[in-house]
Design an enzyme around this catalytic site. Sequence first.
Site, PDB file in Angstrom:
ATOM      1  N   CYS A 282       0.966  -1.057  -0.004  1.00 15.12           N
ATOM      2  CA  CYS A 282       0.057   0.045  -0.026  1.00 15.12           C
ATOM      3  C   CYS A 282       0.853   1.402   0.013  1.00 15.12           C
ATOM      4  CB  CYS A 282      -0.882   0.064   1.283  1.00 15.12           C
ATOM      5  SG  CYS A 282      -1.850  -1.594   1.495  1.00 15.12           S
TER       6      CYS A 282
ATOM      7  N   ARG B 252       1.353   1.854  -6.028  1.00 14.60           N
ATOM      8  CA  ARG B 252       1.872   0.940  -4.866  1.00 14.60           C
ATOM      9  C   ARG B 252       0.281   0.159  -4.432  1.00 14.60           C
ATOM     10  NH1 ARG B 252       6.406   1.609  -2.213  1.00 14.60           N
ATOM     11  NH2 ARG B 252       5.736   0.526  -0.379  1.00 14.60           N
TER      12      ARG B 252
ATOM     13  N   TRP C 276      -3.575  -1.830  -1.377  1.00 16.94           N
ATOM     14  CA  TRP C 276      -3.521  -3.163  -2.321  1.00 16.94           C
ATOM     15  C   TRP C 276      -4.063  -4.106  -1.491  1.00 16.94           C
ATOM     16  CZ3 TRP C 276      -1.154  -7.971  -2.211  1.00 16.94           C
ATOM     17  CH2 TRP C 276      -1.047  -8.631  -3.560  1.00 16.94           C
TER      18      TRP C 276
ATOM     19  N   ASN D 165       0.818   0.072   5.879  1.00 18.80           N
ATOM     20  CA  ASN D 165       1.298  -0.919   4.913  1.00 18.80           C
ATOM     21  C   ASN D 165       2.089  -2.069   5.295  1.00 18.80           C
ATOM     22  OD1 ASN D 165       2.268  -1.969   2.268  1.00 18.80           O
ATOM     23  ND2 ASN D 165       4.018  -0.633   2.458  1.00 18.80           N
ATOM     24  N   GLY D 166       1.537  -3.260   5.106  1.00 19.45           N
ATOM     25  CA  GLY D 166       2.128  -4.476   5.583  1.00 19.45           C
ATOM     26  C   GLY D 166       1.062  -5.708   5.947  1.00 19.45           C
TER      27      GLY D 166
ATOM     28  N   GLU E 259      10.478 -12.294 -20.427  1.00 16.31           N
ATOM     29  CA  GLU E 259      10.246 -10.996 -20.101  1.00 16.31           C
ATOM     30  C   GLU E 259       8.852 -10.402 -20.926  1.00 16.31           C
ATOM     31  OE1 GLU E 259      10.051  -7.109 -18.325  1.00 16.31           O
ATOM     32  OE2 GLU E 259      10.440  -9.213 -17.534  1.00 16.31           O
TER      33      GLU E 259
ATOM     34  N   LYS F  24       5.176  -9.050 -19.546  1.00 17.68           N
ATOM     35  CA  LYS F  24       4.758  -8.095 -19.918  1.00 17.68           C
ATOM     36  C   LYS F  24       3.355  -8.037 -20.476  1.00 17.68           C
ATOM     37  CE  LYS F  24       7.582  -5.072 -18.027  1.00 17.68           C
ATOM     38  NZ  LYS F  24       7.714  -5.944 -17.096  1.00 17.68           N
TER      39      LYS F  24
ATOM     40  N   GLU G 271       0.909  -8.832 -17.741  1.00 19.53           N
ATOM     41  CA  GLU G 271       0.778  -7.992 -16.889  1.00 19.53           C
ATOM     42  C   GLU G 271      -0.092  -7.020 -17.235  1.00 19.53           C
ATOM     43  OE1 GLU G 271       4.987  -7.532 -14.163  1.00 19.53           O
ATOM     44  OE2 GLU G 271       4.783  -6.744 -16.221  1.00 19.53           O
TER      45      GLU G 271
ATOM     46  N   HIS H  76       8.211 -30.511 -26.507  1.00 22.87           N
ATOM     47  CA  HIS H  76       8.010 -31.436 -25.501  1.00 22.87           C
ATOM     48  C   HIS H  76       6.705 -30.968 -24.706  1.00 22.87           C
ATOM     49  CE1 HIS H  76      12.016 -33.148 -25.846  1.00 22.87           C
ATOM     50  NE2 HIS H  76      12.591 -32.178 -26.043  1.00 22.87           N
TER      51      HIS H  76
ATOM     52  N   LYS I 193       3.474  -1.788  -7.531  1.00 19.05           N
ATOM     53  CA  LYS I 193       4.756  -1.666  -7.883  1.00 19.05           C
ATOM     54  C   LYS I 193       5.351  -2.467  -7.063  1.00 19.05           C
ATOM     55  CE  LYS I 193       7.958   0.678 -10.485  1.00 19.05           C
ATOM     56  NZ  LYS I 193       8.030  -0.153 -11.773  1.00 19.05           N
TER      57      LYS I 193
END
Length: 605
Positions: free
Chosen positions: A2, A27, A78, A104-105, A478, A482, A485, A501, A600
């Site tokens: 957060c 965040r 969040w 935040n936590g 990557e 992306k 996301e 395979h 983030k």
Amino acid sequence: MCGIVAYTGDGNCRQILIEGLKRLEYRGYDSAGIAILSPKNEGYSVQLLKEAGKIRELEAELGNRKMEGGCGIGHTRWATHGEPNKNNAHPHQDCKGEVTLVHNGIIENYITLKKDLEANGHRFLSDTDTEVLPHLLEHSQGSLLKAMQSLSKKIKGSGAIVAISPNEPGVLIGTRISSPLIAGISEKGNFLASDIPAVLEHTRKFLLIEDYETVRVTPKKVEIFDRQGRPVRREPFNVDWSISSAQKDGFDDFMLKEIFEQPKAVRDTMRGRQAFEELNMDEQQIKGIKKINIIACGTSYHAALTGKQLIEKWARVPVEIDYSSEYRYRDPVVEAGSLFVAITQSGETIDTLAAIREARSKGARVVAITNIVGSSAARESDSVIYTHAGPEIGVCATKTFTAQLMLMYLMALYFARAKGTINYEKFKQVSNGLEAIPDKIQHILDRSQEIKRIAGLTSRYTCFLFLGRIYGLPMAMEGALKLKEVSYIHAEGYPAGEMKHGPIALADKNTLVVGIMPHDGVYEKMLSNILEVKARGADLFAISDQRNGELEKQVDHYFAIPEVIEELSGILTAIPLQLYSYYIAKNLGRDVDQPRNLAKSVTVE
């Protein structure tokens, strides 16, 4: 994960809080709220406003509502405990309204604490773990500072916490346990925040709050206390980021702006890096390195994969890579002569911090690579190497990734030279190639409309397979990450040789295969691999490093990056992949700066 911002002073508190939350929305953006200490009769009261959704929902509700006062706290959430709704939004209060706070936590033992508090008559209104905190503080005796100092002895978990009370007007009380918290200092008042961009408009002077420290902030003073309650003297540091770097500057989105900032970010990261003095290792120590372990998460893990290949090829040192989230749980062996490199964009990634602590507890020397000066990873490692990408507001890493890649190139080259495993001709070839990288990135960006056109033609696909080999493999992974996301489309990154395979079963007319195909030692094999998939009905989009008439004829879509030696192809390939994900997401109407379910900095496990 957060975001927290708090202010006390003679400025426009409500506006400072709202603008600060907007800059922290990366965040978390499930819900938001502010609380302001306002004069009432001969005392003070707390005015509280919370809303589900993004900051704009809170701002709209705030409207012309009168919330005046010079001291307040704000939060963007969040969600971890309790769904994202108005009731679970922060700030939270105790029953009497004597303590209001943001957090935040995660409080791991909140269920036990909650039961004890309920047995003592406390009533709870939310499903969050955070709500136990104001009740615990209200339950304590003495000042809010003393209550906060005793709080860490009662809770298990992590958190940055900032509280206010009508009994102590103009005062912010904060503490941190494994979650970031900084203090900002200005002539018009002082701040607490999760991250520097929140208050960069108002000050460039900051203090870092360390784990288990408490901080008391008034309009004129910032006082820090250690775990035993003793005053701590600490010099502030100055941040040279421009405020424009935390704004969109005419771009539609932060993600696009930050993609276009990559030539500067890479050039700034390269500057003055011929010798890695930050390593705090002499030549004999470097020669004594027997093994390198790299720990990272997410996008940083893909930079680590590139680093492994480069270090092993140039410096001839074996490299092992671990996901930070898994490292400490497998009781890892730390071998004598090993160097640990921890890569974390924010320097606050909780899994990477835990891995750093695990490695150091077993005697490892740890080097952190991060973008944030004074972050937890920087402070807890033996040495730190900073990328100089500037603030990155978009949730998905772009310029911080390419800055990390550049450090992987430079570090591998430095180790190789120190160990004598690279000859002068190769050294100069790589060095000259690296010097040209920023201009070659710019050349790709100048052709962004080509990628936009391809994205427009391929947005309809429901499955994407990104294939690569050697230096192309980390970029394939990557690229898939992306796209997932920002567009929410199913995408996978695979070694091209692994297709037969199992994954080739996914290939059909709804599948697009993105082939990362630099002209390297495995180009011909890579070509065979993607043609195998085309034969099963999938369409092909190839990214190669030179115009190749034959390849263009065999694929459906094609983009050429500038020529470069094969080891350096990854950083150039990353740019069109970022643009491609961005434009597909925009075609689908996605919020690229704030993708669903993501934040983030992953500061909770």
